[in-house]
Design a protein around this motif. Structure first.
Motif, PDB file in Angstrom:
ATOM      1  N   GLU A 287       0.830  -1.208   0.000  1.00  0.00           N
ATOM      2  CA  GLU A 287       0.000   0.000   0.000  1.00  0.00           C
ATOM      3  C   GLU A 287       0.860   1.253   0.000  1.00  0.00           C
ATOM      4  OE1 GLU A 287      -2.622  -0.193   3.318  1.00  0.00           O
ATOM      5  OE2 GLU A 287      -3.590  -2.055   2.661  1.00  0.00           O
ATOM      6  N   HIS A 288       1.902   1.261   0.835  1.00  0.00           N
ATOM      7  CA  HIS A 288       2.744   2.460   0.909  1.00  0.00           C
ATOM      8  C   HIS A 288       3.562   2.651  -0.360  1.00  0.00           C
ATOM      9  CE1 HIS A 288       4.789   5.786   2.857  1.00  0.00           C
ATOM     10  NE2 HIS A 288       5.921   5.300   2.360  1.00  0.00           N
ATOM     11  N   CYS A 289       4.067   1.565  -0.923  1.00  0.00           N
ATOM     12  CA  CYS A 289       4.844   1.679  -2.157  1.00  0.00           C
ATOM     13  C   CYS A 289       4.001   2.302  -3.270  1.00  0.00           C
ATOM     14  CB  CYS A 289       5.347   0.304  -2.588  1.00  0.00           C
ATOM     15  SG  CYS A 289       6.715  -0.344  -1.594  1.00  0.00           S
ATOM     16  N   LYS A 290       2.751   1.873  -3.375  1.00  0.00           N
ATOM     17  CA  LYS A 290       1.867   2.444  -4.392  1.00  0.00           C
ATOM     18  C   LYS A 290       1.628   3.931  -4.132  1.00  0.00           C
ATOM     19  CE  LYS A 290      -0.613  -1.923  -4.957  1.00  0.00           C
ATOM     20  NZ  LYS A 290      -1.862  -2.652  -4.606  1.00  0.00           N
ATOM     21  N   LYS A 291       1.405   4.276  -2.877  1.00  0.00           N
ATOM     22  CA  LYS A 291       1.157   5.674  -2.509  1.00  0.00           C
ATOM     23  C   LYS A 291       2.373   6.547  -2.778  1.00  0.00           C
ATOM     24  CE  LYS A 291      -0.119   8.541   1.489  1.00  0.00           C
ATOM     25  NZ  LYS A 291      -0.467   8.508   2.943  1.00  0.00           N
ATOM     26  N   ALA A 292       3.544   6.036  -2.410  1.00  0.00           N
ATOM     27  CA  ALA A 292       4.789   6.805  -2.568  1.00  0.00           C
ATOM     28  C   ALA A 292       5.361   6.697  -3.970  1.00  0.00           C
ATOM     29  CB  ALA A 292       5.822   6.313  -1.555  1.00  0.00           C
ATOM     30  N   LYS A 293       4.841   5.742  -4.761  1.00  0.00           N
ATOM     31  CA  LYS A 293       5.337   5.488  -6.117  1.00  0.00           C
ATOM     32  C   LYS A 293       6.829   5.160  -6.120  1.00  0.00           C
ATOM     33  CE  LYS A 293       1.830   8.021  -8.723  1.00  0.00           C
ATOM     34  NZ  LYS A 293       0.868   8.080  -7.598  1.00  0.00           N
ATOM     35  N   ARG A 294       7.238   4.398  -5.126  1.00  0.00           N
ATOM     36  CA  ARG A 294       8.603   3.870  -5.077  1.00  0.00           C
ATOM     37  C   ARG A 294       8.570   2.523  -4.381  1.00  0.00           C
ATOM     38  NH1 ARG A 294      11.821   6.742  -0.096  1.00  0.00           N
ATOM     39  NH2 ARG A 294      13.203   5.002  -0.544  1.00  0.00           N
ATOM     40  N   TRP A 295       9.329   1.594  -4.942  1.00  0.00           N
ATOM     41  CA  TRP A 295       9.302   0.212  -4.470  1.00  0.00           C
ATOM     42  C   TRP A 295      10.671  -0.215  -3.941  1.00  0.00           C
ATOM     43  CZ3 TRP A 295       6.119   2.282  -8.004  1.00  0.00           C
ATOM     44  CH2 TRP A 295       4.756   1.966  -7.934  1.00  0.00           C
ATOM     45  N   SER A 296      11.505   0.745  -3.599  1.00  0.00           N
ATOM     46  CA  SER A 296      12.771   0.447  -2.937  1.00  0.00           C
ATOM     47  C   SER A 296      12.798   1.194  -1.609  1.00  0.00           C
ATOM     48  CB  SER A 296      13.964   0.845  -3.809  1.00  0.00           C
ATOM     49  OG  SER A 296      14.016   2.248  -4.003  1.00  0.00           O
ATOM     50  N   PHE A 297      13.580   0.680  -0.649  1.00  0.00           N
ATOM     51  CA  PHE A 297      13.553   1.198   0.715  1.00  0.00           C
ATOM     52  C   PHE A 297      14.748   0.624   1.464  1.00  0.00           C
ATOM     53  CE2 PHE A 297      10.475  -2.030  -0.422  1.00  0.00           C
ATOM     54  CZ  PHE A 297      10.956  -3.144   0.249  1.00  0.00           C
ATOM     55  N   PHE A 298      14.988   1.157   2.635  1.00  0.00           N
ATOM     56  CA  PHE A 298      16.051   0.640   3.494  1.00  0.00           C
ATOM     57  C   PHE A 298      15.471  -0.481   4.348  1.00  0.00           C
ATOM     58  CE2 PHE A 298      18.963   0.804   7.205  1.00  0.00           C
ATOM     59  CZ  PHE A 298      20.175   0.752   6.541  1.00  0.00           C
ATOM     60  N   VAL A 299      16.202  -1.581   4.457  1.00  0.00           N
ATOM     61  CA  VAL A 299      15.761  -2.740   5.237  1.00  0.00           C
ATOM     62  C   VAL A 299      16.694  -2.946   6.419  1.00  0.00           C
ATOM     63  CG1 VAL A 299      15.682  -5.267   5.242  1.00  0.00           C
ATOM     64  CG2 VAL A 299      14.549  -4.008   3.426  1.00  0.00           C
ATOM     65  N   THR A 300      16.110  -3.163   7.581  1.00  0.00           N
ATOM     66  CA  THR A 300      16.902  -3.585   8.733  1.00  0.00           C
ATOM     67  C   THR A 300      16.222  -4.789   9.373  1.00  0.00           C
ATOM     68  OG1 THR A 300      17.753  -2.973  10.934  1.00  0.00           O
ATOM     69  CG2 THR A 300      15.756  -1.825  10.169  1.00  0.00           C
ATOM     70  N   SER A 301      16.959  -5.873   9.468  1.00  0.00           N
ATOM     71  CA  SER A 301      16.432  -7.118  10.011  1.00  0.00           C
ATOM     72  C   SER A 301      17.465  -7.708  10.961  1.00  0.00           C
ATOM     73  CB  SER A 301      16.138  -8.110   8.876  1.00  0.00           C
ATOM     74  OG  SER A 301      15.736  -9.364   9.376  1.00  0.00           O
ATOM     75  N   GLU A 302      17.027  -7.978  12.187  1.00  0.00           N
ATOM     76  CA  GLU A 302      17.929  -8.531  13.191  1.00  0.00           C
ATOM     77  C   GLU A 302      17.410  -9.897  13.631  1.00  0.00           C
ATOM     78  OE1 GLU A 302      20.866  -8.849  16.377  1.00  0.00           O
ATOM     79  OE2 GLU A 302      20.695  -8.338  14.260  1.00  0.00           O
ATOM     80  N   VAL A 303      18.088 -10.956  13.201  1.00  0.00           N
ATOM     81  CA  VAL A 303      17.677 -12.301  13.596  1.00  0.00           C
ATOM     82  C   VAL A 303      17.965 -12.508  15.073  1.00  0.00           C
ATOM     83  CG1 VAL A 303      18.068 -13.213  11.283  1.00  0.00           C
ATOM     84  CG2 VAL A 303      19.910 -13.331  12.983  1.00  0.00           C
ATOM     85  N   CYS A 304      17.304 -13.490  15.664  1.00  0.00           N
ATOM     86  CA  CYS A 304      17.526 -13.803  17.072  1.00  0.00           C
ATOM     87  C   CYS A 304      18.913 -14.432  17.258  1.00  0.00           C
ATOM     88  CB  CYS A 304      16.450 -14.749  17.573  1.00  0.00           C
ATOM     89  SG  CYS A 304      14.780 -14.057  17.532  1.00  0.00           S
ATOM     90  N   ASN A 305      19.573 -14.017  18.295  1.00  0.00           N
ATOM     91  CA  ASN A 305      20.933 -14.496  18.552  1.00  0.00           C
ATOM     92  C   ASN A 305      20.876 -15.824  19.311  1.00  0.00           C
ATOM     93  OD1 ASN A 305      23.658 -14.759  18.876  1.00  0.00           O
ATOM     94  ND2 ASN A 305      23.935 -12.956  20.166  1.00  0.00           N
ATOM     95  N   VAL A 306      20.546 -16.885  18.573  1.00  0.00           N
ATOM     96  CA  VAL A 306      20.427 -18.229  19.144  1.00  0.00           C
ATOM     97  C   VAL A 306      21.558 -19.089  18.582  1.00  0.00           C
ATOM     98  CG1 VAL A 306      18.971 -20.264  19.387  1.00  0.00           C
ATOM     99  CG2 VAL A 306      17.926 -17.986  19.351  1.00  0.00           C
ATOM    100  N   PRO A 307      22.594 -19.357  19.354  1.00  0.00           N
ATOM    101  CA  PRO A 307      23.699 -20.161  18.837  1.00  0.00           C
ATOM    102  C   PRO A 307      23.207 -21.504  18.295  1.00  0.00           C
ATOM    103  CG  PRO A 307      24.333 -19.138  20.901  1.00  0.00           C
ATOM    104  CD  PRO A 307      22.870 -18.864  20.722  1.00  0.00           C
ATOM    105  N   GLY A 308      23.565 -21.785  17.057  1.00  0.00           N
ATOM    106  CA  GLY A 308      23.182 -23.036  16.431  1.00  0.00           C
ATOM    107  C   GLY A 308      21.734 -23.100  15.983  1.00  0.00           C
ATOM    108  N   GLY A 309      21.024 -21.968  15.970  1.00  0.00           N
ATOM    109  CA  GLY A 309      19.632 -21.967  15.541  1.00  0.00           C
ATOM    110  C   GLY A 309      19.497 -22.252  14.053  1.00  0.00           C
ATOM    111  N   VAL A 310      18.337 -22.804  13.674  1.00  0.00           N
ATOM    112  CA  VAL A 310      18.076 -23.177  12.284  1.00  0.00           C
ATOM    113  C   VAL A 310      17.427 -22.034  11.519  1.00  0.00           C
ATOM    114  CG1 VAL A 310      16.694 -24.709  10.809  1.00  0.00           C
ATOM    115  CG2 VAL A 310      17.935 -25.637  12.775  1.00  0.00           C
ATOM    116  N   ALA A 311      16.506 -21.327  12.147  1.00  0.00           N
ATOM    117  CA  ALA A 311      15.774 -20.235  11.506  1.00  0.00           C
ATOM    118  C   ALA A 311      15.446 -19.197  12.567  1.00  0.00           C
ATOM    119  CB  ALA A 311      14.502 -20.756  10.838  1.00  0.00           C
ATOM    120  N   SER A 312      14.864 -18.074  12.126  1.00  0.00           N
ATOM    121  CA  SER A 312      14.558 -17.020  13.085  1.00  0.00           C
ATOM    122  C   SER A 312      13.469 -16.111  12.557  1.00  0.00           C
ATOM    123  CB  SER A 312      15.803 -16.167  13.359  1.00  0.00           C
ATOM    124  OG  SER A 312      15.484 -15.024  14.144  1.00  0.00           O
TER     125      SER A 312
END
Length: 320
Positions: A287-312
């Motif tokens: 919805e926001h991309c359509k409104k702003a007419k831009r489909w690129s953005f800054f991404v920040t993703s912090e996975v959980c710090n689980v030693p030996g974890g498979v996914a997060s």
């Protein structure tokens, strides 16, 4: 003009005789656990932040952890226990869940090369389960620096509706490379080397409109039938040549069951060390991309710090 691609050509894969098909083992060293996240160099993150953060609008891409009420695709759902620490008026809570029951990054312990039975950089199942190499290929390796860079949304769902193209997210089917490049062209979206690719297939949009019984029936089907990115050498080359990570709103980023003798999962995760995101909630982002007419953005993703974890869970924000 595309950003400089500093990785070997796709045609050079694999690097060593005897390595699995299309693998890139050893590119960043035999002990590397970042894989294609090595493409997210500090200078690229700085440049991306300067170019992409313009308004400060922040949008979460995290589907609620309890979005699915019953086990789906063989995975336990989220449970929350809130309890009072009597006699004080104080609460604590305990969460139990499968890391892949809602929005997730698949880590490098998740899906091996099935024929070769090897994970990224040749790690074996015995290495992981016996802890011969403690924590090897664990999700914690991504926690120190996070998954941070330029995100691009390819809104396939909006594009296919506008072009009257049939698509059923609950049946085995493929989103083709030709379609994705058409989406990018219609959006006016430039792909840059190191981008984090995010594809809106329309799965969560459709899931949210299902009755509970129907949604649970789809989730309990064995094997599940799902539409996603096509398995093709051209798709592999496009992903290898451009992206640091890939994600979508589907339970399986790729078409399921696979239409080839191989899976994108085994090549991306175990061949290249590339994170695969699934079940991202992309409705507000679209919805926001359509409104702003831009489909690129800054991404920040912090996975959980689980030693030996498979996914997060991704703990992910798009910042405009």
């Amino acid at each position: 003009m595309q950003e400089t691609n500093e990785v070997p050509e796709f045609s050079a894969l694999p690097f060593k005789p005897g390595d699995p098909p299309y693998s890139a083992w050893g590119l960043y060293g035999d002990d590397d656990q970042l894989g294609t996240l090595n493409r997210l160099k500090d200078e690229l993150v700085v440049k991306t932040a300067r170019e992409e953060i313009q308004t400060g609008v922040r949008i979460s891409l995290n589907w609620p952890l309890d979005a699915q009420s019953k086990p789906g695709f063989g995975r336990q759902v989220f449970h929350k226990n809130v309890y009072q620490k009597a006699p004080r008026i104080v609460n604590d809570d305990v969460w139990t869940f499968n890391t892949q029951s809602s929005s997730q990054w698949d880590g490098l312990r998740h899906f091996a090369y099935q024929k070769e039975q090897k994970f990224f950089n040749g790690v074996t199942l015995d290495d992981i389960q016996s802890e011969k190499k403690p924590g090897i290929n664990g999700i914690h390796a991504w926690a120190e620096r996070g998954i941070v860079g330029r995100g691009v949304l390819l809104d396939f769902h909006s594009w296919r509706l506008a072009n009257n193209i049939h698509y059923d997210p609950f049946k085995t089917g493929s989103i083709t490379l030709e379609q994705l490049t058409a989406v990018a062209e219609e959006q006016g979206t430039q792909i840059k080397f190191g981008d984090i690719l995010i594809i809106r297939s329309g799965y969560i949009n459709a899931f949210n409109r299902l009755s509970r019984d129907t949604a649970e029936a789809y989730a309990l089907a064995v094997p599940p039938a799902l539409s996603g990115v096509e398995q093709s050498e051209a798709m592999l080359e496009w992903i290898w040549s451009n992206f640091s990570a890939v994600a979508g709103d589907q339970p399986s980023f790729e078409c399921w069951p696979t239409q080839k003798e191989w899976h994108l999962h085994e090549i991306l995760l175990s061949g290249w060390g590339m994170p695969i995101g699934e079940l991202f909630d992309l409705e507000k982002l679209s919805e926001h991309c359509k409104k702003a007419k831009r489909w690129s953005f800054f991404v920040t993703s912090e996975v959980c710090n689980v030693p030996g974890g498979v996914a997060s869970p991704p703990n992910i924000l798009a910042i405009f």
